[in-house]
Design an enzyme around this catalytic site. Structure first.
Site, PDB file in Angstrom:
ATOM      1  N   ASN A  86       0.859  -1.179   0.000  1.00  0.00           N
ATOM      2  CA  ASN A  86       0.000   0.000   0.000  1.00  0.00           C
ATOM      3  C   ASN A  86       0.899   1.234   0.000  1.00  0.00           C
ATOM      4  O   ASN A  86       1.843   1.331   0.787  1.00  0.00           O
ATOM      5  CB  ASN A  86      -0.917  -0.005   1.233  1.00  0.00           C
ATOM      6  CG  ASN A  86      -1.972  -1.084   1.155  1.00  0.00           C
ATOM      7  OD1 ASN A  86      -2.517  -1.349   0.092  1.00  0.00           O
ATOM      8  ND2 ASN A  86      -2.256  -1.730   2.271  1.00  0.00           N
ATOM      9  N   GLY A  92      -4.872   3.013   1.632  1.00  0.00           N
ATOM     10  CA  GLY A  92      -4.852   2.199   2.842  1.00  0.00           C
ATOM     11  C   GLY A  92      -3.533   2.126   3.583  1.00  0.00           C
ATOM     12  O   GLY A  92      -3.440   1.405   4.578  1.00  0.00           O
ATOM     13  N   SER A  94      -1.145   2.856   6.301  1.00  0.00           N
ATOM     14  CA  SER A  94      -1.326   3.451   7.634  1.00  0.00           C
ATOM     15  C   SER A  94      -0.021   3.539   8.411  1.00  0.00           C
ATOM     16  O   SER A  94       0.057   4.276   9.390  1.00  0.00           O
ATOM     17  CB  SER A  94      -2.357   2.648   8.431  1.00  0.00           C
ATOM     18  OG  SER A  94      -1.930   1.319   8.600  1.00  0.00           O
ATOM     19  N   HIS A  99       6.454  -1.585   3.792  1.00  0.00           N
ATOM     20  CA  HIS A  99       6.236  -2.971   4.213  1.00  0.00           C
ATOM     21  C   HIS A  99       5.515  -3.710   3.105  1.00  0.00           C
ATOM     22  O   HIS A  99       4.609  -3.180   2.461  1.00  0.00           O
ATOM     23  CB  HIS A  99       5.439  -3.055   5.516  1.00  0.00           C
ATOM     24  CG  HIS A  99       4.208  -2.209   5.540  1.00  0.00           C
ATOM     25  ND1 HIS A  99       4.246  -0.848   5.765  1.00  0.00           N
ATOM     26  CD2 HIS A  99       2.902  -2.520   5.346  1.00  0.00           C
ATOM     27  CE1 HIS A  99       3.018  -0.364   5.717  1.00  0.00           C
ATOM     28  NE2 HIS A  99       2.182  -1.357   5.449  1.00  0.00           N
ATOM     29  N   HIS A 101       3.082  -6.712   2.411  1.00  0.00           N
ATOM     30  CA  HIS A 101       2.162  -7.688   2.983  1.00  0.00           C
ATOM     31  C   HIS A 101       2.323  -8.993   2.196  1.00  0.00           C
ATOM     32  O   HIS A 101       2.170  -8.996   0.960  1.00  0.00           O
ATOM     33  CB  HIS A 101       0.711  -7.240   2.822  1.00  0.00           C
ATOM     34  CG  HIS A 101       0.324  -6.007   3.589  1.00  0.00           C
ATOM     35  ND1 HIS A 101      -0.341  -6.049   4.796  1.00  0.00           N
ATOM     36  CD2 HIS A 101       0.484  -4.691   3.301  1.00  0.00           C
ATOM     37  CE1 HIS A 101      -0.580  -4.807   5.219  1.00  0.00           C
ATOM     38  NE2 HIS A 101      -0.094  -3.963   4.327  1.00  0.00           N
TER      39      HIS A 101
END
Ligand code: 5GP
Ligand code: ZN
Length: 113
Positions: A86, A92, A94, A99, A101
């Site tokens: 993201n 999205g 945050s 990072h 996912h």
């Protein structure tokens, strides 16, 4: 960065369930998993998002992806998994430490919502 949550996980100041580590990256389970396998793979070094990381250090961006694929394999989902970066609050993001996912272990739809 002292006020970055994921830098604090790298420093060992915030606990995390670490599943893999390399010289450059660490992988730990997402605190709010969205799939049976949901691991976050991050560089130890702080970069805001994948675009910033790829611009600053494309080799590290490549190693991050390779390490994410190795995590998928280690988690038993190496044949079918989804990697998500993201990038930007509107989609999205945050935590503003890049990072990846690593998601797997259930069916996913395409396109994502
Ligand atoms: P983003 O929304 O930025 O793409 O993803 C951030 C992810 O970090 C979310 O999936 C969220 O559940 C996870 N997360 C937030 N705080 C923590 C934490 O303290 N520990 C762990 N392990 N994951 C976290
Ligand atoms: Zn950071």
């Amino acid at each position: 960065m002292a006020d970055c949550l994921f830098c604090r996980i790298v420093a060992g100041e915030v606990p995390a369930t670490i599943v893999a580590e390399t010289a450059d990256t660490i992988a730990f389970r997402d605190i709010n998993p969205q799939a049976p396998v949901h691991v976050l793979v991050i560089p130890r070094e702080h970069h805001t998002d994948i675009a910033a990381l790829a611009a600053a250090d494309p080799g590290l961006a490549g190693r991050l992806c390779a390490d994410a694929a190795a995590v998928a394999k280690g988690e038993g989902v190496g044949g079918a998994f989804r990697l998500v970066f993201n990038t930007g609050a509107e989609v999205g993001q945050s935590v503003f430490h890049v990072h990846c996912h690593v998601l797997g272990g259930r069916p996913f739809t395409w396109p994502p919502g």
